[in-house]
Scaffold this motif. Structure first.
Motif, mmCIF file in Angstrom:
data_model
loop_
_atom_site.group_PDB
_atom_site.id
_atom_site.type_symbol
_atom_site.label_atom_id
_atom_site.label_comp_id
_atom_site.label_asym_id
_atom_site.label_seq_id
_atom_site.Cartn_x
_atom_site.Cartn_y
_atom_site.Cartn_z
ATOM 1 N N CYS A 91 0.826 -1.215 0.000
ATOM 2 C CA CYS A 91 0.000 0.000 0.000
ATOM 3 C C CYS A 91 0.862 1.268 0.000
ATOM 4 O O CYS A 91 0.373 2.358 0.284
ATOM 5 N N GLY A 92 2.153 1.133 -0.274
ATOM 6 C CA GLY A 92 3.042 2.286 -0.182
ATOM 7 C C GLY A 92 3.093 3.109 -1.453
ATOM 8 O O GLY A 92 2.372 2.840 -2.418
ATOM 9 N N ASP A 93 3.958 4.122 -1.457
ATOM 10 C CA ASP A 93 4.145 4.961 -2.646
ATOM 11 C C ASP A 93 5.382 4.473 -3.419
ATOM 12 O O ASP A 93 5.972 3.451 -3.070
ATOM 13 N N ASP A 94 5.798 5.235 -4.449
ATOM 14 C CA ASP A 94 6.897 4.725 -5.275
ATOM 15 C C ASP A 94 8.231 4.726 -4.537
ATOM 16 O O ASP A 94 9.092 3.905 -4.771
ATOM 17 N N ARG A 95 8.361 5.624 -3.575
ATOM 18 C CA ARG A 95 9.590 5.637 -2.770
ATOM 19 C C ARG A 95 9.670 4.343 -1.941
ATOM 20 O O ARG A 95 10.708 3.690 -1.901
ATOM 21 N N ARG A 99 12.204 1.135 -2.018
ATOM 22 C CA ARG A 99 12.869 0.653 -0.804
ATOM 23 C C ARG A 99 12.706 -0.861 -0.647
ATOM 24 O O ARG A 99 13.687 -1.567 -0.420
ATOM 25 N N VAL A 100 11.492 -1.343 -0.799
ATOM 26 C CA VAL A 100 11.297 -2.791 -0.555
ATOM 27 C C VAL A 100 11.978 -3.627 -1.648
ATOM 28 O O VAL A 100 12.449 -4.729 -1.384
ATOM 29 N N LEU A 101 12.045 -3.079 -2.878
ATOM 30 C CA LEU A 101 12.706 -3.843 -3.945
ATOM 31 C C LEU A 101 14.191 -4.020 -3.637
ATOM 32 O O LEU A 101 14.802 -4.991 -4.087
ATOM 33 N N SER A 102 14.740 -3.086 -2.846
ATOM 34 C CA SER A 102 16.163 -3.213 -2.533
ATOM 35 C C SER A 102 16.397 -3.870 -1.171
ATOM 36 O O SER A 102 17.533 -4.009 -0.730
ATOM 37 N N TRP A 110 11.027 -8.219 -0.891
ATOM 38 C CA TRP A 110 9.918 -7.416 -1.440
ATOM 39 C C TRP A 110 8.698 -7.423 -0.540
ATOM 40 O O TRP A 110 7.817 -6.570 -0.657
ATOM 41 N N THR A 111 8.622 -8.384 0.420
ATOM 42 C CA THR A 111 7.429 -8.467 1.287
ATOM 43 C C THR A 111 7.539 -7.521 2.496
ATOM 44 O O THR A 111 6.611 -7.473 3.305
ATOM 45 N N ALA A 112 8.649 -6.777 2.590
ATOM 46 C CA ALA A 112 8.900 -6.000 3.813
ATOM 47 C C ALA A 112 7.777 -5.022 4.155
ATOM 48 O O ALA A 112 7.571 -4.716 5.329
#
Lengths: 307, 91
Positions: A91-95, A99-102, A110-112
């Motif tokens: 449910c986050g934004d692009d920032r 972050r989760v992709l890294s 990615w599940t962070a």
């Protein structure tokens, strides 16, 4: 009886996979289904539908998810946390997305940032029905009957094909008086026993309990048994020595009615019950007992399934 | 006294709070409205209140059937392991 009956459990599974009846996914208890298998499930589903035809039940179909609110009210997580599964979303934004992709695996990958949503997986096909019936107000004088079916999810990974994580249930749900529910339960157990006989399947009824979690769960399980609330119809499927429940006949007393506020015509807390069948299990039992090629089954059996 | 504590725990349950005042020590708690949910809750609350753990053989409906039955079960557990029970109660 076919040679299929004498197969060892692991060979039964291997045969289902080798013939492509079930398609492995790499996750225990999660399978694709072939055309033949789906045809069989559809035939079993239709057969149960014919048994219910004269009852005038209201048909309700839901996707295999239910509202989190309805799930919480049911007490399912309290009783069966080990089987529950919730739908989480990003449910986050692009920032936050970057972050989760890294995130490393240790950071959750990615599940962070996955967060619980307002929907959960349906644990039994009757669950989405109760809040809907409750919201309509008091029941009619004679109670109510609903015919439900859906894929259900239970987190119990197993290599036994008769214990899938996602499977279909066809359930009749009865709302009314204690006498009405007990009569409904007895009627459906008799119908089910007749059905299994017509399918040439060895079936036996037994008193049962739900797999309530933990030590309080043991107390609930013994309570359920001593009140004779749950019966199962068992048929040997994977392991001839350990038959699987293919039908389940339950009297909930006022559990669901209290949880959802379901009232009888007089405004009292109603009673509920359900009679459910595991469609994949019955299809598997047929393959086990009559062989892996439905086209080769006896004309009499085929007429029961495909009249 | 044990029975007073048991009564207090029983009266704190959603299932029975409305009828707690009218319950006798030998009243059947299930007849009074105790559900299987409530019985499990009761077990957990009693374990916390008395610092005990009901063994498997006691996890039956009958153990929690009345205030008398509960008090008897607790007395039995204490008799079996007085030191443990005392330690638990002091926690």
């Amino acid at each position: 009886m076919s040679a299929a009956v004498t197969l060892r459990p692991q060979d039964f599974r291997a045969e289902l996979l080798a013939r492509g009846l079930l398609i492995p996914t790499g996750v225990d208890g999660l399978y694709g289904r072939s055309e033949t298998f789906e045809g069989l499930v559809a035939a079993v589903d239709a057969l149960i539908g014919r048994l219910a035809a004269g009852d005038g039940a209201e048909i309700m179909r839901f996707p295999p998810v239910m509202t989190r609110q309805g799930f919480e009210a049911s007490g399912y997580f309290r009783n069966f946390p080990q089987l529950s599964a919730t739908i989480h979303c990003f449910c986050g934004d692009d920032r936050e997305h970057r972050r989760v992709l890294s995130c490393t695996a240790e950071e959750g990958g990615w599940t962070a940032a996955q967060a619980p949503t307002d929907i959960v997986m349906t644990p039994a096909s009757c669950y989405p029905v109760y809040p809907v019936v409750a919201a309509r107000g008091r029941l009619p004088e004679d109670g109510w009957l609903v015919d439900s079916s859906s894929y259900c999810f239970r987190r119990e990974p197993s290599v036994d094909p008769a214990r899938m994580q996602m499977f279909r249930q066809r359930e009749q749900v009865c709302f009314g008086s204690p006498e009405g529910i007990r009569a409904f339960q007895a009627r459906w157990m008799q119908r089910a026993m007749d059905m299994f006989a017509s399918l040439g399947l060895p079936a036996a009824t037994d008193l049962a309990n739900d797999p309530f979690f933990g030590r309080p769960g043991e107390l609930m399980a013994t309570g359920q048994r001593s009140q004779r609330l749950k019966f199962e119809i068992l048929v040997p499927v994977s392991d001839p020595g350990r038959p699987s429940a293919c039908g389940s006949f339950n009297y909930h007393v006022q559990h669901f009615a209290q949880a959802y506020g379901i009232q009888d015509a007089a405004g009292e807390v109603a009673h509920t019950g359900c009679a459910g069948f595991g469609l994949e299990r019955i299809a598997l039992a047929l393959l086990r007992h009559h062989g892996f090629v439905p086209a080769d089954w006896s004309a009499a059996l085929r007429r029961v399934l495909w009249p | 006294m044990d029975k007073d504590i048991v009564r207090q725990v029983v009266g704190s349950l959603n299932d029975l709070s409305a009828r707690a005042a009218t319950l006798r020590d030998d009243s059947n708690l299930y007849d009074a409205g105790l559900s299987s949910f409530g019985a499990a809750e009761l077990m957990i609350e009693l374990e916390a209140a008395f610092g005990i753990e009901f063994p498997r053989r006691m996890l039956s409906r009958d153990t929690f059937g009345s205030i008398d039955a509960i008090a008897a079960a607790i007395a039995e557990l204490r008799a079996a392991a007085p030191a443990d029970a005392a330690m638990g109660a002091g926690r």
